[in-house]
Design a protein around this motif. Structure first.
Motif, PDB file in Angstrom:
ATOM      1  N   LYS A   1       0.875  -1.174   0.000  1.00 18.33           N
ATOM      2  CA  LYS A   1       0.000   0.000   0.000  1.00 18.33           C
ATOM      3  C   LYS A   1       0.911   1.223   0.000  1.00 18.33           C
ATOM      4  O   LYS A   1       1.844   1.307   0.791  1.00 18.33           O
ATOM      5  N   PHE A   2       0.638   2.165  -0.906  1.00 16.46           N
ATOM      6  CA  PHE A   2       1.463   3.365  -0.998  1.00 16.46           C
ATOM      7  C   PHE A   2       0.630   4.610  -0.732  1.00 16.46           C
ATOM      8  O   PHE A   2      -0.552   4.670  -1.074  1.00 16.46           O
ATOM      9  N   ASP A   3       1.293   5.611  -0.141  1.00 15.82           N
ATOM     10  CA  ASP A   3       0.650   6.889   0.139  1.00 15.82           C
ATOM     11  C   ASP A   3       0.856   7.876  -1.001  1.00 15.82           C
ATOM     12  O   ASP A   3       0.125   8.869  -1.087  1.00 15.82           O
ATOM     13  N   LEU A   4       1.851   7.609  -1.872  1.00 16.70           N
ATOM     14  CA  LEU A   4       2.169   8.542  -2.945  1.00 16.70           C
ATOM     15  C   LEU A   4       3.078   7.849  -3.958  1.00 16.70           C
ATOM     16  O   LEU A   4       3.884   7.003  -3.582  1.00 16.70           O
ATOM     17  N   ILE A   5       2.934   8.234  -5.230  1.00 16.07           N
ATOM     18  CA  ILE A   5       3.798   7.725  -6.300  1.00 16.07           C
ATOM     19  C   ILE A   5       4.483   8.908  -6.969  1.00 16.07           C
ATOM     20  O   ILE A   5       3.829   9.907  -7.290  1.00 16.07           O
ATOM     21  N   VAL A   6       5.792   8.805  -7.163  1.00 15.83           N
ATOM     22  CA  VAL A   6       6.549   9.780  -7.950  1.00 15.83           C
ATOM     23  C   VAL A   6       7.044   9.020  -9.167  1.00 15.83           C
ATOM     24  O   VAL A   6       7.773   8.028  -9.023  1.00 15.83           O
ATOM     25  N   ALA A   7       6.635   9.431 -10.375  1.00 15.18           N
ATOM     26  CA  ALA A   7       6.982   8.666 -11.575  1.00 15.18           C
ATOM     27  C   ALA A   7       7.525   9.553 -12.692  1.00 15.18           C
ATOM     28  O   ALA A   7       7.011  10.647 -12.946  1.00 15.18           O
ATOM     29  N   ASP A   8       8.547   9.039 -13.349  1.00 15.87           N
ATOM     30  CA  ASP A   8       9.106   9.655 -14.548  1.00 15.87           C
ATOM     31  C   ASP A   8       8.154   9.335 -15.705  1.00 15.87           C
ATOM     32  O   ASP A   8       7.345   8.405 -15.611  1.00 15.87           O
ATOM     33  N   ILE A   9       8.263  10.074 -16.804  1.00 21.33           N
ATOM     34  CA  ILE A   9       7.462   9.740 -17.988  1.00 21.33           C
ATOM     35  C   ILE A   9       8.217   8.770 -18.886  1.00 21.33           C
ATOM     36  O   ILE A   9       7.719   7.705 -19.214  1.00 21.33           O
ATOM     37  N   ASN A  10       9.412   9.154 -19.297  1.00 20.26           N
ATOM     38  CA  ASN A  10      10.162   8.361 -20.278  1.00 20.26           C
ATOM     39  C   ASN A  10      10.910   7.208 -19.627  1.00 20.26           C
ATOM     40  O   ASN A  10      11.951   7.408 -19.010  1.00 20.26           O
ATOM     41  N   MET A  11      10.340   5.994 -19.752  1.00 21.63           N
ATOM     42  CA  MET A  11      10.953   4.786 -19.200  1.00 21.63           C
ATOM     43  C   MET A  11      10.717   3.635 -20.164  1.00 21.63           C
ATOM     44  O   MET A  11       9.744   3.650 -20.923  1.00 21.63           O
ATOM     45  N   PRO A  12      11.594   2.624 -20.133  1.00 24.11           N
ATOM     46  CA  PRO A  12      11.377   1.454 -20.988  1.00 24.11           C
ATOM     47  C   PRO A  12      10.223   0.583 -20.480  1.00 24.11           C
ATOM     48  O   PRO A  12       9.787   0.744 -19.349  1.00 24.11           O
ATOM     49  N   LEU A  13       9.759  -0.316 -21.308  1.00 27.26           N
ATOM     50  CA  LEU A  13       8.686  -1.277 -21.021  1.00 27.26           C
ATOM     51  C   LEU A  13       7.321  -0.633 -20.834  1.00 27.26           C
ATOM     52  O   LEU A  13       6.384  -0.947 -21.528  1.00 27.26           O
ATOM     53  N   MET A  14       7.207   0.266 -19.857  1.00 27.03           N
ATOM     54  CA  MET A  14       5.956   0.991 -19.660  1.00 27.03           C
ATOM     55  C   MET A  14       6.308   2.379 -19.140  1.00 27.03           C
ATOM     56  O   MET A  14       6.960   2.507 -18.108  1.00 27.03           O
ATOM     57  N   ASP A  15       5.874   3.408 -19.872  1.00 26.30           N
ATOM     58  CA  ASP A  15       6.217   4.766 -19.447  1.00 26.30           C
ATOM     59  C   ASP A  15       5.298   5.246 -18.325  1.00 26.30           C
ATOM     60  O   ASP A  15       4.325   4.586 -17.958  1.00 26.30           O
ATOM     61  N   GLY A  16       5.631   6.416 -17.787  1.00 30.51           N
ATOM     62  CA  GLY A  16       4.899   6.959 -16.661  1.00 30.51           C
ATOM     63  C   GLY A  16       3.464   7.329 -16.966  1.00 30.51           C
ATOM     64  O   GLY A  16       2.588   7.244 -16.094  1.00 30.51           O
ATOM     65  N   LEU A  17       3.189   7.749 -18.201  1.00 26.97           N
ATOM     66  CA  LEU A  17       1.810   8.114 -18.547  1.00 26.97           C
ATOM     67  C   LEU A  17       0.917   6.883 -18.618  1.00 26.97           C
ATOM     68  O   LEU A  17      -0.232   6.909 -18.174  1.00 26.97           O
ATOM     69  N   LYS A  18       1.427   5.780 -19.147  1.00 28.68           N
ATOM     70  CA  LYS A  18       0.670   4.527 -19.181  1.00 28.68           C
ATOM     71  C   LYS A  18       0.422   4.033 -17.754  1.00 28.68           C
ATOM     72  O   LYS A  18      -0.692   3.618 -17.410  1.00 28.68           O
ATOM     73  N   LEU A  19       1.464   4.111 -16.919  1.00 29.62           N
ATOM     74  CA  LEU A  19       1.325   3.726 -15.511  1.00 29.62           C
ATOM     75  C   LEU A  19       0.251   4.584 -14.845  1.00 29.62           C
ATOM     76  O   LEU A  19      -0.628   4.063 -14.159  1.00 29.62           O
ATOM     77  N   LEU A  20       0.314   5.895 -15.055  1.00 29.90           N
ATOM     78  CA  LEU A  20      -0.657   6.816 -14.481  1.00 29.90           C
ATOM     79  C   LEU A  20      -2.080   6.454 -14.915  1.00 29.90           C
ATOM     80  O   LEU A  20      -3.004   6.411 -14.103  1.00 29.90           O
ATOM     81  N   SER A  21      -2.250   6.157 -16.188  1.00 32.71           N
ATOM     82  CA  SER A  21      -3.555   5.782 -16.723  1.00 32.71           C
ATOM     83  C   SER A  21      -4.087   4.516 -16.050  1.00 32.71           C
ATOM     84  O   SER A  21      -5.258   4.448 -15.655  1.00 32.71           O
ATOM     85  N   ILE A  22      -3.230   3.520 -15.872  1.00 32.77           N
ATOM     86  CA  ILE A  22      -3.629   2.262 -15.217  1.00 32.77           C
ATOM     87  C   ILE A  22      -4.003   2.524 -13.757  1.00 32.77           C
ATOM     88  O   ILE A  22      -5.024   2.037 -13.258  1.00 32.77           O
ATOM     89  N   VAL A  23      -3.174   3.311 -13.062  1.00 27.64           N
ATOM     90  CA  VAL A  23      -3.427   3.626 -11.648  1.00 27.64           C
ATOM     91  C   VAL A  23      -4.769   4.338 -11.498  1.00 27.64           C
ATOM     92  O   VAL A  23      -5.582   3.992 -10.636  1.00 27.64           O
ATOM     93  N   ARG A  24      -5.030   5.330 -12.335  1.00 26.65           N
ATOM     94  CA  ARG A  24      -6.268   6.104 -12.221  1.00 26.65           C
ATOM     95  C   ARG A  24      -7.507   5.286 -12.576  1.00 26.65           C
ATOM     96  O   ARG A  24      -8.601   5.591 -12.129  1.00 26.65           O
TER      97      ARG A  24
END
Length: 126
Positions: free
Chosen positions: A48-71
């Protein structure tokens, strides 16, 4: 003392270390790290996390895709997300905020700015 669990998602070990070092200045901070969005999702399913800090440009899955999945996942949708990126254009910032980022910071990030944003989002008293 309150404990806060943060997830730092960044593919650059140097940048990740800088963010982790900054967040450790918050009393009670516990930090998990991931090198890309795929690793982050695995960690999210285990903790369980209280906050996520994520970069955008990353291999495999970028930060925007991660953000979309999380939301779009009711288990994670309420977690505040800070996007940190070298992409400073207004269009990139808008896209990140439209996808649900709480805050969009451009690199190089200032430690004091990051800490203020984290404290505000997680409601941490200094």
């Amino acid at each position: 003392m309150a404990e806060y669990h943060f997830l730092v998602v960044e593919d650059s070990p140097t940048m990740r270390q800088l963010v982790v070092f900054s967040l450790k200045r918050i009393r009670g901070a516990r930090i998990s790290e991931a090198g890309n969005g795929v690793e982050a999702l695995k960690k999210l399913s285990e903790n369980k996390f209280d906050l996520i800090v994520a970069d955008i440009n990353m291999p495999l899955m970028d930060g925007l895709k991660l953000l979309s999945i999380v939301r779009n996942d009711p288990n994670y949708a309420q977690i505040p997300v800070i996007i940190v990126s070298t992409e400073g254009a207004a269009m990139d910032r808008e896209k990140g905020l439209q996808l649900g980022a709480n805050v969009y910071l451009t690199k190089p990030i200032q430690t004091n700015t990051l800490l203020k944003v984290v404290r505000d989002l997680v409601k941490i008293e200094e």
